[in-house]
Write an enzyme that holds these catalytic residues in place. Sequence first.
Site, PDB file in Angstrom:
ATOM      1  N   SER A 107     -21.445 -10.625 -27.435  1.00 31.18           N
ATOM      2  CA  SER A 107     -20.588  -9.732 -28.228  1.00 31.18           C
ATOM      3  C   SER A 107     -19.625 -10.532 -29.085  1.00 31.18           C
ATOM      4  O   SER A 107     -19.003  -9.992 -29.994  1.00 31.18           O
ATOM      5  CB  SER A 107     -19.795  -8.821 -27.296  1.00 31.18           C
ATOM      6  OG  SER A 107     -18.841  -9.583 -26.581  1.00 31.18           O
ATOM      7  N   GLY A 108     -19.494 -11.814 -28.771  1.00 26.81           N
ATOM      8  CA  GLY A 108     -18.487 -12.593 -29.476  1.00 26.81           C
ATOM      9  C   GLY A 108     -17.163 -12.587 -28.730  1.00 26.81           C
ATOM     10  O   GLY A 108     -16.256 -13.333 -29.051  1.00 26.81           O
ATOM     11  N   GLY A 109     -17.058 -11.743 -27.714  1.00 28.02           N
ATOM     12  CA  GLY A 109     -15.862 -11.721 -26.885  1.00 28.02           C
ATOM     13  C   GLY A 109     -15.819 -12.946 -25.983  1.00 28.02           C
ATOM     14  O   GLY A 109     -16.804 -13.684 -25.881  1.00 28.02           O
ATOM     15  N   VAL A 110     -14.669 -13.140 -25.334  1.00 26.78           N
ATOM     16  CA  VAL A 110     -14.487 -14.340 -24.529  1.00 26.78           C
ATOM     17  C   VAL A 110     -15.514 -14.434 -23.392  1.00 26.78           C
ATOM     18  O   VAL A 110     -16.169 -15.458 -23.213  1.00 26.78           O
ATOM     19  CB  VAL A 110     -13.061 -14.370 -23.924  1.00 26.78           C
ATOM     20  CG1 VAL A 110     -12.848 -15.624 -23.110  1.00 26.78           C
ATOM     21  CG2 VAL A 110     -12.030 -14.258 -25.031  1.00 26.78           C
ATOM     22  N   ASP A 111     -15.677 -13.340 -22.663  1.00 26.05           N
ATOM     23  CA  ASP A 111     -16.506 -13.415 -21.466  1.00 26.05           C
ATOM     24  C   ASP A 111     -17.971 -13.705 -21.786  1.00 26.05           C
ATOM     25  O   ASP A 111     -18.579 -14.601 -21.194  1.00 26.05           O
ATOM     26  CB  ASP A 111     -16.406 -12.121 -20.648  1.00 26.05           C
ATOM     27  CG  ASP A 111     -14.964 -11.795 -20.285  1.00 26.05           C
ATOM     28  OD1 ASP A 111     -14.134 -12.725 -20.299  1.00 26.05           O
ATOM     29  OD2 ASP A 111     -14.677 -10.628 -19.995  1.00 26.05           O
ATOM     30  N   SER A 112     -18.533 -12.948 -22.725  1.00 27.37           N
ATOM     31  CA  SER A 112     -19.953 -13.176 -22.989  1.00 27.37           C
ATOM     32  C   SER A 112     -20.166 -14.531 -23.662  1.00 27.37           C
ATOM     33  O   SER A 112     -21.186 -15.195 -23.433  1.00 27.37           O
ATOM     34  CB  SER A 112     -20.569 -12.035 -23.804  1.00 27.37           C
ATOM     35  OG  SER A 112     -20.138 -12.049 -25.138  1.00 27.37           O
ATOM     36  N   SER A 113     -19.201 -14.991 -24.455  1.00 23.56           N
ATOM     37  CA  SER A 113     -19.341 -16.298 -25.092  1.00 23.56           C
ATOM     38  C   SER A 113     -19.332 -17.422 -24.054  1.00 23.56           C
ATOM     39  O   SER A 113     -20.151 -18.338 -24.105  1.00 23.56           O
ATOM     40  CB  SER A 113     -18.200 -16.555 -26.076  1.00 23.56           C
ATOM     41  OG  SER A 113     -18.214 -15.590 -27.086  1.00 23.56           O
ATOM     42  N   CYS A 151       5.014  -6.442   2.078  1.00 19.03           N
ATOM     43  CA  CYS A 151       5.428  -5.050   1.994  1.00 19.03           C
ATOM     44  C   CYS A 151       4.671  -4.190   3.009  1.00 19.03           C
ATOM     45  O   CYS A 151       4.872  -4.362   4.200  1.00 19.03           O
ATOM     46  CB  CYS A 151       5.275  -4.541   0.571  1.00 19.03           C
ATOM     47  SG  CYS A 151       6.323  -3.103   0.275  1.00 19.03           S
ATOM     48  N   TYR A 152       3.770  -3.334   2.560  1.00 18.48           N
ATOM     49  CA  TYR A 152       3.026  -2.521   3.529  1.00 18.48           C
ATOM     50  C   TYR A 152       2.344  -3.412   4.556  1.00 18.48           C
ATOM     51  O   TYR A 152       2.319  -3.108   5.750  1.00 18.48           O
ATOM     52  CB  TYR A 152       1.988  -1.642   2.819  1.00 18.48           C
ATOM     53  CG  TYR A 152       1.295  -0.674   3.751  1.00 18.48           C
ATOM     54  CD1 TYR A 152       1.926   0.493   4.143  1.00 18.48           C
ATOM     55  CD2 TYR A 152       0.030  -0.951   4.256  1.00 18.48           C
ATOM     56  CE1 TYR A 152       1.313   1.377   5.019  1.00 18.48           C
ATOM     57  CE2 TYR A 152      -0.593  -0.071   5.134  1.00 18.48           C
ATOM     58  CZ  TYR A 152       0.049   1.092   5.509  1.00 18.48           C
ATOM     59  OH  TYR A 152      -0.551   1.972   6.379  1.00 18.48           O
ATOM     60  N   HIS A 159       7.779  -8.408  -2.764  1.00 19.53           N
ATOM     61  CA  HIS A 159       6.496  -8.775  -3.369  1.00 19.53           C
ATOM     62  C   HIS A 159       6.591 -10.138  -4.068  1.00 19.53           C
ATOM     63  O   HIS A 159       6.996 -10.210  -5.227  1.00 19.53           O
ATOM     64  CB  HIS A 159       6.089  -7.725  -4.412  1.00 19.53           C
ATOM     65  CG  HIS A 159       5.660  -6.427  -3.818  1.00 19.53           C
ATOM     66  ND1 HIS A 159       4.372  -6.182  -3.420  1.00 19.53           N
ATOM     67  CD2 HIS A 159       6.356  -5.301  -3.538  1.00 19.53           C
ATOM     68  CE1 HIS A 159       4.279  -4.958  -2.931  1.00 19.53           C
ATOM     69  NE2 HIS A 159       5.472  -4.408  -2.988  1.00 19.53           N
ATOM     70  N   LYS A 186      -9.551 -13.564 -15.802  1.00 19.27           N
ATOM     71  CA  LYS A 186      -9.597 -13.842 -17.239  1.00 19.27           C
ATOM     72  C   LYS A 186      -9.031 -15.224 -17.607  1.00 19.27           C
ATOM     73  O   LYS A 186      -9.626 -15.963 -18.381  1.00 19.27           O
ATOM     74  CB  LYS A 186      -8.790 -12.765 -17.971  1.00 19.27           C
ATOM     75  CG  LYS A 186      -9.039 -12.717 -19.456  1.00 19.27           C
ATOM     76  CD  LYS A 186     -10.321 -12.010 -19.723  1.00 19.27           C
ATOM     77  CE  LYS A 186     -10.589 -11.804 -21.190  1.00 19.27           C
ATOM     78  NZ  LYS A 186     -11.779 -10.959 -21.380  1.00 19.27           N
ATOM     79  N   GLU A 211       4.250 -11.854  -5.262  1.00 20.00           N
ATOM     80  CA  GLU A 211       3.211 -11.983  -6.287  1.00 20.00           C
ATOM     81  C   GLU A 211       3.666 -11.484  -7.655  1.00 20.00           C
ATOM     82  O   GLU A 211       3.065 -11.804  -8.683  1.00 20.00           O
ATOM     83  CB  GLU A 211       1.936 -11.245  -5.842  1.00 20.00           C
ATOM     84  CG  GLU A 211       1.994  -9.713  -5.861  1.00 20.00           C
ATOM     85  CD  GLU A 211       2.641  -9.099  -4.620  1.00 20.00           C
ATOM     86  OE1 GLU A 211       3.418  -9.789  -3.945  1.00 20.00           O
ATOM     87  OE2 GLU A 211       2.372  -7.918  -4.342  1.00 20.00           O
ATOM     88  N   GLY A 223       0.830  -1.199   0.000  1.00 28.41           N
ATOM     89  CA  GLY A 223       0.000   0.000   0.000  1.00 28.41           C
ATOM     90  C   GLY A 223       0.860   1.242   0.000  1.00 28.41           C
ATOM     91  O   GLY A 223       2.050   1.181   0.313  1.00 28.41           O
TER      92      GLY A 223
HETATM   93  N1  GLN Z   1       4.353   2.645   1.452  1.00 24.34           N
HETATM   94  C1  GLN Z   1       5.214   1.658   2.011  1.00 24.34           C
HETATM   95  C2  GLN Z   1       6.682   1.979   1.750  1.00 24.34           C
HETATM   96  O1  GLN Z   1       6.984   2.887   1.043  1.00 24.34           O
HETATM   97  C3  GLN Z   1       4.885   0.288   1.422  1.00 24.34           C
HETATM   98  C4  GLN Z   1       5.159   0.193  -0.052  1.00 24.34           C
HETATM   99  C5  GLN Z   1       4.545  -1.042  -0.665  1.00 24.34           C
HETATM  100  O2  GLN Z   1       3.674  -1.682  -0.099  1.00 24.34           O
HETATM  101  N2  GLN Z   1       4.952  -1.348  -1.871  1.00 24.34           N
HETATM  102  O3  GLN Z   1       7.544   1.323   2.264  1.00 24.34           O
END
Ligand code: GLN
Length: 514
Positions: A223-229, A82-83, A169, A370, A171, A55
């Site tokens: 629409s023919g798009g993935v989601d609606s199909s 992180c945050y 991070h 998705k 993720e 955050g």
């Molecule tokens: N704001 C916090 C920092 O600057 C956390 C940053 C983050 O979560 N990427 O350290």
Amino acid sequence: MNQEKILVIDFGGQYNQLVARRVRECNVYCEIYSYKTDLNQIKAMKPKGIILTGGPDSCYEEGAASCSRELFESGIPILGLCYGAQVMMHVLGGHVCEAPVREYGKIEVTVDRSSVLFDDVSEKTICWMSHNDYIEKEAPGFKIIAHTRNCPVAGAESVEKQLYAFQFHPEVLHTQEGRKMLHNFVYGVCGCAGTWKMDAFVETSIQAIREKVGDGKVLCALSGGVDSSVAAVMLAKAVGDQLTCVFVDHGLLRKNEGDEVEAVFGPNGPYKLHFIRVNAQQRFYDKLKGVTDPERKRKIIGEEFIRVFEEEAKKIGTVDFLVQGTIYPDVVESGLGGESAVIKSHHNVGGLPDYVDFKEIIEPLRDLFKDEVRKVGLELGIPENLVYRQPFPGPGLGIRIIGEVTPEKVVMVQEADAIYREEIAKAGLDRGIGQYFAALTNMRSVGVMGDGRTYDYAIALRAVNTIDFMTAEAAELPWEVLSKTANRIVNEVTHVNRVLYDCTGKPPGTIEFE
Ligand code: GLN
């Protein structure tokens, strides 16, 4: 649903959806909630574990996003990222402050102790970081499990309290062993069984739809798009010809696309449903005549779409249910989950519900990302070319023709785009590139063909790579592919005498041109 789940508590970080996606990739269902969510509500969902996101705030400042000590004492395993890690330490009595050296980008992390989270992870591992603050001292009862050159607490844990913290991070894909670490949390710490699988999802959803709909009538805008199909096929499998699909051909589709949609969903296709194709091309072209402003074009196309759909819906009469292909990122981005600002409303067919007489909306894909929608599509037996269809904007080619839209220009961009897609596929690049298409610029220039002077249009080719469509970079296409495509376009598409390649990233460009 009695589904085991992990909750992501969102502190406004940029990667909240990525965290949830990674958990889902471990076959564990995961949902995002704001940090403001009431603790009792969280407990009532009986999560197997919780992940706190990053955050923008500094947790020691007045008014910063936070959470209560009780959350950490609830006995639910928690991983702070992180945050989220900083908040955990701050609330539990550690010390978080501005770091003497901020870390941004790929950083080498050294693992100090064996921890479940680092099972099968190398002792030195590259992780992605983005922080100004740092944990100077871990909270009492925690043990440091990793550090970096500038960060004494890159990882900490209290095995007894089932609390874990990473300053980096996991993720983000730049964190080389991040997936493994999240997997370790989900299985090793939270004890998940990994029951979130798409085949089971399809089966239970079809069953649930059947029960809900009973013998009611269902309407779907295709629409023919993935989601609606995918949504439409799921409904067709559940309730067959109680479903009517209306497909509005606005004349701004890619080459042959209208017929492709009809081949799958029409009377000669494999599904038992009512299919209505409205050939409204001319209506749209008339409305767009002389209009050059992108926002006005978008508006006109959106409004006309609703008009046409509304007329068809009136012919059908009252329906009981309206199907929408809303997917989870739409839900999160419309501010219903998580902490992110309202980016767009989740009515992905532009406010249709206000115009149709129905009792209830069915959104069978509302919980899916998705890539999961695509898996469901394959599970349902939908042809691969439809399932892997690229993102295509609602206003279609209307915004890939810069300036005024005319039927002639539609043909030009359709032909050029078809050639481009064909060449990309021939080179085996079609699954590797995030998104690629041709657009018709509003520029005419001088050329020479057959010894004669030409004064014709330029086609712009675009290809981008992106993980999340929020940021993107221009793809480095092989020169042979580009020159072959350019050559064919100039030769085969009348009134095009020049082909340009767009090298701009996003930001500062956008993926689409208008
Ligand atoms: N704001 C916090 C920092 O600057 C956390 C940053 C983050 O979560 N990427 O350290």
